[in-house]
Design an enzyme around this catalytic site. Structure first.
Site, PDB file in Angstrom:
ATOM      1  N   GLU A  29       0.817  -1.215   0.000  1.00  0.00           N
ATOM      2  CA  GLU A  29       0.000   0.000   0.000  1.00  0.00           C
ATOM      3  C   GLU A  29       0.855   1.271   0.000  1.00  0.00           C
ATOM      4  O   GLU A  29       0.387   2.345   0.394  1.00  0.00           O
ATOM      5  CB  GLU A  29      -0.932  -0.009   1.210  1.00  0.00           C
ATOM      6  CG  GLU A  29      -1.888  -1.196   1.230  1.00  0.00           C
ATOM      7  CD  GLU A  29      -2.771  -1.214   2.463  1.00  0.00           C
ATOM      8  OE1 GLU A  29      -3.608  -0.309   2.613  1.00  0.00           O
ATOM      9  OE2 GLU A  29      -2.621  -2.144   3.278  1.00  0.00           O
ATOM     10  N   SER A 162      -6.781  -2.333   1.801  1.00  0.00           N
ATOM     11  CA  SER A 162      -7.061  -1.669   0.524  1.00  0.00           C
ATOM     12  C   SER A 162      -7.530  -2.625  -0.557  1.00  0.00           C
ATOM     13  O   SER A 162      -7.295  -2.403  -1.740  1.00  0.00           O
ATOM     14  CB  SER A 162      -5.818  -0.897   0.036  1.00  0.00           C
ATOM     15  OG  SER A 162      -5.510   0.153   0.917  1.00  0.00           O
ATOM     16  N   TYR A 227      -9.655   4.032  -4.905  1.00  0.00           N
ATOM     17  CA  TYR A 227      -8.626   5.062  -5.017  1.00  0.00           C
ATOM     18  C   TYR A 227      -8.546   5.768  -6.370  1.00  0.00           C
ATOM     19  O   TYR A 227      -7.861   6.780  -6.485  1.00  0.00           O
ATOM     20  CB  TYR A 227      -7.253   4.446  -4.700  1.00  0.00           C
ATOM     21  CG  TYR A 227      -7.188   3.899  -3.311  1.00  0.00           C
ATOM     22  CD1 TYR A 227      -7.246   4.733  -2.207  1.00  0.00           C
ATOM     23  CD2 TYR A 227      -7.087   2.532  -3.081  1.00  0.00           C
ATOM     24  CE1 TYR A 227      -7.197   4.233  -0.916  1.00  0.00           C
ATOM     25  CE2 TYR A 227      -7.035   2.015  -1.799  1.00  0.00           C
ATOM     26  CZ  TYR A 227      -7.093   2.873  -0.729  1.00  0.00           C
ATOM     27  OH  TYR A 227      -7.052   2.364   0.551  1.00  0.00           O
ATOM     28  N   ARG A 265     -11.205   3.227  11.434  1.00  0.00           N
ATOM     29  CA  ARG A 265     -12.413   3.023  10.623  1.00  0.00           C
ATOM     30  C   ARG A 265     -12.854   1.575  10.743  1.00  0.00           C
ATOM     31  O   ARG A 265     -12.013   0.668  10.693  1.00  0.00           O
ATOM     32  CB  ARG A 265     -12.133   3.362   9.159  1.00  0.00           C
ATOM     33  CG  ARG A 265     -13.375   3.638   8.323  1.00  0.00           C
ATOM     34  CD  ARG A 265     -13.041   3.764   6.852  1.00  0.00           C
ATOM     35  NE  ARG A 265     -12.733   2.459   6.289  1.00  0.00           N
ATOM     36  CZ  ARG A 265     -11.634   2.192   5.562  1.00  0.00           C
ATOM     37  NH1 ARG A 265     -10.734   3.125   5.332  1.00  0.00           N
ATOM     38  NH2 ARG A 265     -11.455   0.980   5.091  1.00  0.00           N
ATOM     39  N   ASP A 267     -15.355  -1.280   9.052  1.00  0.00           N
ATOM     40  CA  ASP A 267     -16.132  -1.608   7.856  1.00  0.00           C
ATOM     41  C   ASP A 267     -17.150  -2.689   8.187  1.00  0.00           C
ATOM     42  O   ASP A 267     -16.869  -3.619   8.957  1.00  0.00           O
ATOM     43  CB  ASP A 267     -15.213  -2.101   6.737  1.00  0.00           C
ATOM     44  CG  ASP A 267     -14.218  -1.037   6.293  1.00  0.00           C
ATOM     45  OD1 ASP A 267     -14.497   0.160   6.506  1.00  0.00           O
ATOM     46  OD2 ASP A 267     -13.170  -1.401   5.734  1.00  0.00           O
ATOM     47  N   GLU A 281     -13.988  -5.617   9.191  1.00  0.00           N
ATOM     48  CA  GLU A 281     -12.617  -5.411   9.653  1.00  0.00           C
ATOM     49  C   GLU A 281     -12.467  -4.019  10.245  1.00  0.00           C
ATOM     50  O   GLU A 281     -13.336  -3.156  10.080  1.00  0.00           O
ATOM     51  CB  GLU A 281     -11.614  -5.600   8.510  1.00  0.00           C
ATOM     52  CG  GLU A 281     -11.805  -4.638   7.353  1.00  0.00           C
ATOM     53  CD  GLU A 281     -10.816  -4.928   6.218  1.00  0.00           C
ATOM     54  OE1 GLU A 281      -9.729  -4.323   6.233  1.00  0.00           O
ATOM     55  OE2 GLU A 281     -11.141  -5.748   5.350  1.00  0.00           O
ATOM     56  N   ASN A 283      -9.697  -0.770  10.340  1.00  0.00           N
ATOM     57  CA  ASN A 283      -8.512  -0.151   9.743  1.00  0.00           C
ATOM     58  C   ASN A 283      -7.961   0.850  10.749  1.00  0.00           C
ATOM     59  O   ASN A 283      -8.651   1.812  11.105  1.00  0.00           O
ATOM     60  CB  ASN A 283      -8.911   0.550   8.432  1.00  0.00           C
ATOM     61  CG  ASN A 283      -7.734   1.024   7.622  1.00  0.00           C
ATOM     62  OD1 ASN A 283      -6.741   1.477   8.178  1.00  0.00           O
ATOM     63  ND2 ASN A 283      -7.844   0.937   6.318  1.00  0.00           N
ATOM     64  N   GLY A 287      -6.860   5.606   5.056  1.00  0.00           N
ATOM     65  CA  GLY A 287      -6.343   6.523   4.052  1.00  0.00           C
ATOM     66  C   GLY A 287      -6.785   7.960   4.299  1.00  0.00           C
ATOM     67  O   GLY A 287      -7.845   8.218   4.877  1.00  0.00           O
TER      68      GLY A 287
END
Length: 330
Positions: A29, A162, A227, A265, A267, A281, A283, A287
């Site tokens: 990443e 990602s 992205y 974050r 999800d 999951e 994070n 990002g």
């Protein structure tokens, strides 16, 4: 659960001293991290913070040993050369340097999707059914696992982010290729029941769940959609008020259960048939690009990108104050 956030506690950028913005690294990443880091660096400097880029962990080691920085804004992504697996957090703890985001335990656990699921399930938190696949698993075992879960399934590396190495498998014929792709990345493999429904994410800032975002891509929400694509829709808040409160509370519980802190974050999916939320999951270093979700959610509360970066960096002052208090009472 209130979404109101108190005002930032500091106005003088000098309280932060000299700040390293840790970016880049050598994980899969890297490019996302470089983009995130450039944005964070620009935002902090625009608010008067004495911030400087540091590319990767070896450069950070040298800088911290030489005592060139007072704290670190960690925006490395990924593991094994990234900054989300607890390794760089342990380094900074050992050197007594405050940093943004989760500590060693939360970072390491959240990077491992299988162990995160195990913790959630032990606490009764909902997550899709899954099968752990060892590296080098034979094809017969893979196909048997898929039959047990029921197609379609998701196959992915357990320790990447990602959407790297992730495949949607709709029929038996796609299983072998999906496992081959996931096995290109370090760590174990995860086969997960594919949930059909709304894809949602909840940013966490301190003790607050930010407004949810419902992600509506043109097709599948893969690396390109995250992205690069300009046609992915982000609906914020993503839910009606009662469901919004339910998901926010679940996201905070999942974040804390994984030992995470600071910001991050969570999800999740909302199953179309039952309306049930299922955790995917956490994070721990999301990002901060033009397509990223935590800045979008913060914006709904009137928190611009620069203020968001400031608030995240302010959390390192809390860590430093706690460490000083502990040392004083030892």
């Amino acid at each position: 659960m209130s979404k109101a956030l108190p005002a930032p506690r500091h106005a003088d950028p000098a309280v932060f001293g000299r700040v390293a913005v840790l970016l880049g690294g050598t994980s899969s990443e890297r490019e996302v991290s470089l983009d995130s880091g450039r944005n964070v660096l620009e935002a902090l400097r625009a608010r008067g913070v004495d911030a400087h880029p540091v590319d990767g962990i070896p450069a950070l080691v040298q800088a911290l040993v030489e005592r060139r920085f007072d704290r670190v804004f960690n925006i490395l992504h990924g593991q094994r050369g990234g900054g989300e697996d607890g390794v760089v957090q342990g380094l900074m703890d050992a050197l007594g340097v405050p940093y943004t985001g989760s500590g060693v335990l939360g970072s390491a656990l959240a990077m491992d999707k299988i162990r995160t699921k195990q913790v959630w399930l032990s606490l009764g938190l909902p997550t899709p059914r899954y099968v752990h696949l060892a590296r080098g698993v034979d094809a017969a075992t893979v196909h048997e696992a898929a039959r047990g879960l029921g197609l379609p399934v998701i196959v992915k590396p357990s320790c990447e982010g990602s959407s790297v190495g992730v495949s949607r498998v709709l029929d038996d014929a796609g299983l072998d290729t999906a496992v081959e792709l996931a096995a290109r990345y370090p760590g174990e493999l995860l086969m997960e029941q594919m949930v059909v429904g709304d894809e949602l994410t909840v940013g966490i800032l301190g003790d607050t769940a930010l407004p949810s975002i419902r992600i509506v891509p043109k097709g599948w929400y893969d690396y390109h959609a995250k992205y690069q694509a300009e046609d992915t829709q982000y609906l914020c808040p993503g839910l009606e008020p009662a469901a919004e409160a339910e998901l926010g509370a679940l996201a905070l519980a999942a974040f804390r259960a994984a030992g995470c802190s600071g910001w991050g974050r969570v999800d999740a999916m909302r199953d179309a048939s039952s309306g049930r939320f299922l955790l995917l999951e956490v994070n721990t270093a999301p990002g901060m690009t033009s397509h990223s979700l935590v800045p979008k959610a913060a914006g709904k509360l009137g928190i611009g990108f620069g203020e968001l970066c400031w608030r995240i960096l302010e959390q390192t002052l809390d860590v430093a104050d706690a460490a000083d208090a502990e040392g004083a009472t030892a």
